[in-house]
Motif scaffolding. Structure first.
Motif, PDB file in Angstrom:
ATOM      1  N   VAL A  23       0.826  -1.138  -0.600  1.00  0.00           N
ATOM      2  CA  VAL A  23      -0.088  -0.089  -0.178  1.00  0.00           C
ATOM      3  C   VAL A  23       1.141   1.234   0.359  1.00  0.00           C
ATOM      4  O   VAL A  23       1.977   1.386   0.770  1.00  0.00           O
ATOM      5  N   ASN A  24       0.367   1.923  -0.779  1.00  0.00           N
ATOM      6  CA  ASN A  24       1.152   3.731  -0.941  1.00  0.00           C
ATOM      7  C   ASN A  24       1.295   3.972   0.482  1.00  0.00           C
ATOM      8  O   ASN A  24       0.417   4.210   1.140  1.00  0.00           O
ATOM      9  N   GLU A  25       2.373   4.406   0.525  1.00  0.00           N
ATOM     10  CA  GLU A  25       2.845   5.056   2.362  1.00  0.00           C
ATOM     11  C   GLU A  25       2.524   6.464   2.416  1.00  0.00           C
ATOM     12  O   GLU A  25       1.486   6.789   3.370  1.00  0.00           O
ATOM     13  N   ASP A  26       1.855   6.993   1.127  1.00  0.00           N
ATOM     14  CA  ASP A  26       1.369   8.230   1.109  1.00  0.00           C
ATOM     15  C   ASP A  26      -0.437   8.204   1.497  1.00  0.00           C
ATOM     16  O   ASP A  26      -0.937   9.092   2.759  1.00  0.00           O
TER      17      ASP A  26
ATOM     18  N   TYR B 297      -3.799   8.554   6.277  1.00  0.00           N
ATOM     19  CA  TYR B 297      -5.083   8.051   7.262  1.00  0.00           C
ATOM     20  C   TYR B 297      -4.950   8.475   8.539  1.00  0.00           C
ATOM     21  O   TYR B 297      -5.309   8.471   9.096  1.00  0.00           O
ATOM     22  N   GLY B 298      -3.225   8.754   8.742  1.00  0.00           N
ATOM     23  CA  GLY B 298      -3.133   9.973  10.301  1.00  0.00           C
ATOM     24  C   GLY B 298      -2.398   9.203  10.734  1.00  0.00           C
ATOM     25  O   GLY B 298      -1.699   9.509  12.033  1.00  0.00           O
ATOM     26  N   ALA B 299      -1.880   7.785   9.968  1.00  0.00           N
ATOM     27  CA  ALA B 299      -0.819   6.503  10.809  1.00  0.00           C
ATOM     28  C   ALA B 299       0.685   6.359  10.589  1.00  0.00           C
ATOM     29  O   ALA B 299       1.331   7.400   9.823  1.00  0.00           O
ATOM     30  N   VAL B 300       1.029   6.312  11.220  1.00  0.00           N
ATOM     31  CA  VAL B 300       2.832   5.771  11.090  1.00  0.00           C
ATOM     32  C   VAL B 300       3.184   4.878  10.459  1.00  0.00           C
ATOM     33  O   VAL B 300       2.207   3.519  11.241  1.00  0.00           O
ATOM     34  N   ASN B 301       4.270   4.520   9.672  1.00  0.00           N
ATOM     35  CA  ASN B 301       4.598   3.311   8.199  1.00  0.00           C
ATOM     36  C   ASN B 301       5.101   2.642   9.412  1.00  0.00           C
ATOM     37  O   ASN B 301       6.482   2.849   9.150  1.00  0.00           O
TER      38      ASN B 301
ATOM     39  N   GLN C 168      -8.694  -1.716  11.973  1.00  0.00           N
ATOM     40  CA  GLN C 168     -10.071  -2.188  10.806  1.00  0.00           C
ATOM     41  C   GLN C 168     -10.597  -2.015   9.568  1.00  0.00           C
ATOM     42  O   GLN C 168     -10.852  -2.307   9.229  1.00  0.00           O
ATOM     43  N   GLU C 169     -11.073  -0.336   9.837  1.00  0.00           N
ATOM     44  CA  GLU C 169     -11.523   0.362   9.547  1.00  0.00           C
ATOM     45  C   GLU C 169     -10.886   0.550   7.711  1.00  0.00           C
ATOM     46  O   GLU C 169     -10.853   0.484   6.895  1.00  0.00           O
ATOM     47  N   PHE C 170      -8.654   1.078   8.528  1.00  0.00           N
ATOM     48  CA  PHE C 170      -8.082   0.619   7.201  1.00  0.00           C
ATOM     49  C   PHE C 170      -8.170   0.034   6.585  1.00  0.00           C
ATOM     50  O   PHE C 170      -7.949  -0.640   4.862  1.00  0.00           O
ATOM     51  N   ALA C 171      -7.784  -1.469   7.666  1.00  0.00           N
ATOM     52  CA  ALA C 171      -7.448  -2.999   6.944  1.00  0.00           C
ATOM     53  C   ALA C 171      -8.665  -3.455   5.882  1.00  0.00           C
ATOM     54  O   ALA C 171      -8.652  -3.322   4.097  1.00  0.00           O
ATOM     55  N   ARG C 172     -10.270  -2.499   6.042  1.00  0.00           N
ATOM     56  CA  ARG C 172     -11.316  -3.138   5.033  1.00  0.00           C
ATOM     57  C   ARG C 172     -11.460  -2.263   3.908  1.00  0.00           C
ATOM     58  O   ARG C 172     -11.218  -2.454   2.844  1.00  0.00           O
ATOM     59  N   THR C 173     -10.699  -0.696   4.292  1.00  0.00           N
ATOM     60  CA  THR C 173     -10.856   0.395   3.036  1.00  0.00           C
ATOM     61  C   THR C 173      -9.352  -0.363   1.923  1.00  0.00           C
ATOM     62  O   THR C 173      -9.650  -0.507   0.883  1.00  0.00           O
ATOM     63  N   TYR C 174      -8.316  -0.022   2.879  1.00  0.00           N
ATOM     64  CA  TYR C 174      -7.134  -0.179   2.313  1.00  0.00           C
ATOM     65  C   TYR C 174      -6.858  -1.740   1.351  1.00  0.00           C
ATOM     66  O   TYR C 174      -5.966  -2.264   0.693  1.00  0.00           O
TER      67      TYR C 174
END
Length: 494
Positions: free
Chosen positions: A14-17, A22-26, A167-173
């Motif tokens: 997934v693109n780091e951008d 999303y506001g999270a740390v890579n 979970q929201e990130f996983a379902r979306t991306y």
């Protein structure tokens, strides 16, 4: 060209951008990044979700205090059910020496919390000086409860939010094959049954375990905004704001008449011990310090943002560039069967890229060279990933920890010790430390790597090596990371 996977974005394609937006740390899935959740950032946030986490944590502490007052000692069953918490290692943040499995909270935290709630913490929830209640007060009392324990405790209460956030990130991306349903224990506290409950979540799966993303807005590094070292350092700043005339007079007299008598002779530890004594005699100073921090709460957000940016710059962006340089310009990621040859060759590749390929720039953050040897060690661990060898960081085999033990079976092993030339104990380390480790680890081979960032550091280093008769030692490797003596690689004529 081989693709070296280090970060969440690499493993989950997934693109780091996207992660940044999303506001999270890579995060790295190789080693913890040196960041942690600061409870004061939850308290100070305008985000109602973060405020709710802080409130739940305080409510739980008030519950524990009530129960503590009813018990003369900490019952083993009560300790296990209510006072004991595990590290949430799936965030890949914190202070782990290798990978993401830290030392955890242990029995000491549970015992300290129980004792604190029964003694100096007895007025928790009834404070009249501060605006709110702060869990960090526990670390102000005991030097044995530091940022790691406070963060681990806080993360347990943020866990439900982090699970839903990820979970929201996983379902979306993410793709279905990248995720899995996990039953996660101790997610939320049931106030009716007074027990912790498990829940099921759809989460990113790596190496059989789930992964959690964390918002940057609640992270910091170095220490919590409210911390013991800062309290001791700022006692003189706090004194004028104390409303109790007698206490203010005693504190000002202490700094004016007591400390200066031995000021030049006292070590930092002695000064801290002296300050601790007066704090124990006047525990209300803790609340005055917390009020002082509340009055300067805007600093918490700005400071944490800068610290998170620094970590991202050094451990994400610049390490990614370093890995690319090593991959393109050297044989760093080629397999060498012998552990000592592998370790030495990789250090040599690292030196070549730093000295001759502009890699030195990647060891500076905001124009300043890295200051922590721990940062240097994490950097080496991240760029090492991909080797078939067993690489353990801070191995403790009975005589103290060494940075890395690189092995391919027990008899094919070498030790790698990373140092900064600025280290005040460098001479002592070079003279004794690794020789002790070699005996404990049953290997006769060790490599010492030293980075220097100025001519002055280099001269100091040469003097030490000359005095110890180590100038010709093949296994002491110096790396020139100065920024004032190198022509850009693009201008160097081959």
């Amino acid at each position: 060209m081989e693709n070296i996977k280090v970060y969440f974005s690499d493993f989950f394609e997934v693109n780091e951008d996207v992660i940044d937006e999303y506001g999270a740390v890579n995060i790295s899935l190789i080693n913890d990044l040196p960041l942690f959740i600061d409870p004061f950032l939850l308290f100070n946030s305008e985000n109602p979700d973060f405020q709710a986490i802080h409130k739940e944590m305080i409510d739980y502490l008030l519950f524990l205090q009530m129960k503590s007052e009813q018990m003369p000692k900490l019952d083993p069953g009560m300790k296990k059910a209510w006072f004991s918490f595990s590290e949430v290692k799936q965030t890949w943040l914190g202070f782990s020496l290798s990978g993401n499995a830290g030392c955890g909270m242990g029995n000491d935290f549970a015992n300290n919390l129980f004792e604190g709630l029964n003694s100096i913490f007895k007025d928790f929830g009834k404070e009249k000086i501060t605006k709110s209640h702060h869990m960090e007060k526990l670390c102000l009392i005991s030097s044995h409860v530091g940022r790691d324990k406070i963060s681990d405790f806080t993360t347990n209460f943020a866990k439900q939010y982090l699970l839903e956030y990820t979970q929201e990130f996983a379902r979306t991306y993410l793709e279905a094959e990248q995720c899995k349903e996990f039953v996660v224990g101790k997610v939320c506290f049931n106030w009716v049954t007074r027990s912790w409950m498990a829940k099921k979540y759809y989460l990113p799966c790596y190496d059989g375990d789930y992964v959690l993303l964390t918002p940057k807005a609640i992270l910091t590094r170095d220490d919590t905004f409210i911390n013991r070292t800062d309290m001791i350092r700022n006692l003189q700043e706090i004194a004028p704001s104390i409303s109790d005339d007698a206490l203010r007079f005693e504190l000002e007299t202490y700094f004016r008449d007591v400390l200066p008598k031995k000021k030049e002779e006292m070590s930092q530890t002695e000064k801290a011990d002296a300050a601790t004594r007066i704090i124990k005699h006047h525990p209300e100073l803790i609340d005055y310090y917390v009020k002082y921090k509340e009055d300067n709460q805007d600093d918490a957000t700005s400071i944490s943002k800068e610290k998170v940016k620094e970590v991202e710059l050094l451990f994400n962006h610049q390490i990614s560039q370093l890995i690319t340089l090593l991959n393109e310009k050297s044989g760093f990621y080629h397999i060498i069967p012998d552990a000592h040859a592998e370790a030495r060759q990789r250090v040599e590749f690292l030196r070549h890229v730093i000295e001759d390929q502009d890699g030195y720039k990647l060891f500076y953050a905001n124009g300043k060279p890295i200051k922590r040897e721990a940062d240097l060690q994490v950097i080496y661990r991240l760029v090492w990933y991909g080797s078939p060898l067993d690489v353990n960081r801070e191995v403790n085999n009975g005589r103290g920890p060494v940075d890395y033990k690189v092995s391919y079976g027990k008899k094919n092993a070498t030790l790698v010790e990373f140092k900064l030339a600025s280290n005040s104990k460098l001479k002592q380390n070079l003279a004794k430390q690794v020789e002790i480790y070699k005996v404990a680890s049953e290997t006769e081979r060790a490599i010492k790597v030293i980075l220097y960032f100025s001519e002055k550091e280099y001269e100091k280093l040469c003097t030490i090596l000359n005095n110890l008769g180590l100038v010709e030692c093949d296994d002491i490797i110096l790396i020139d990371a100065r920024d004032d003596n190198k022509e850009s690689a693009s201008n160097v004529k081959m």
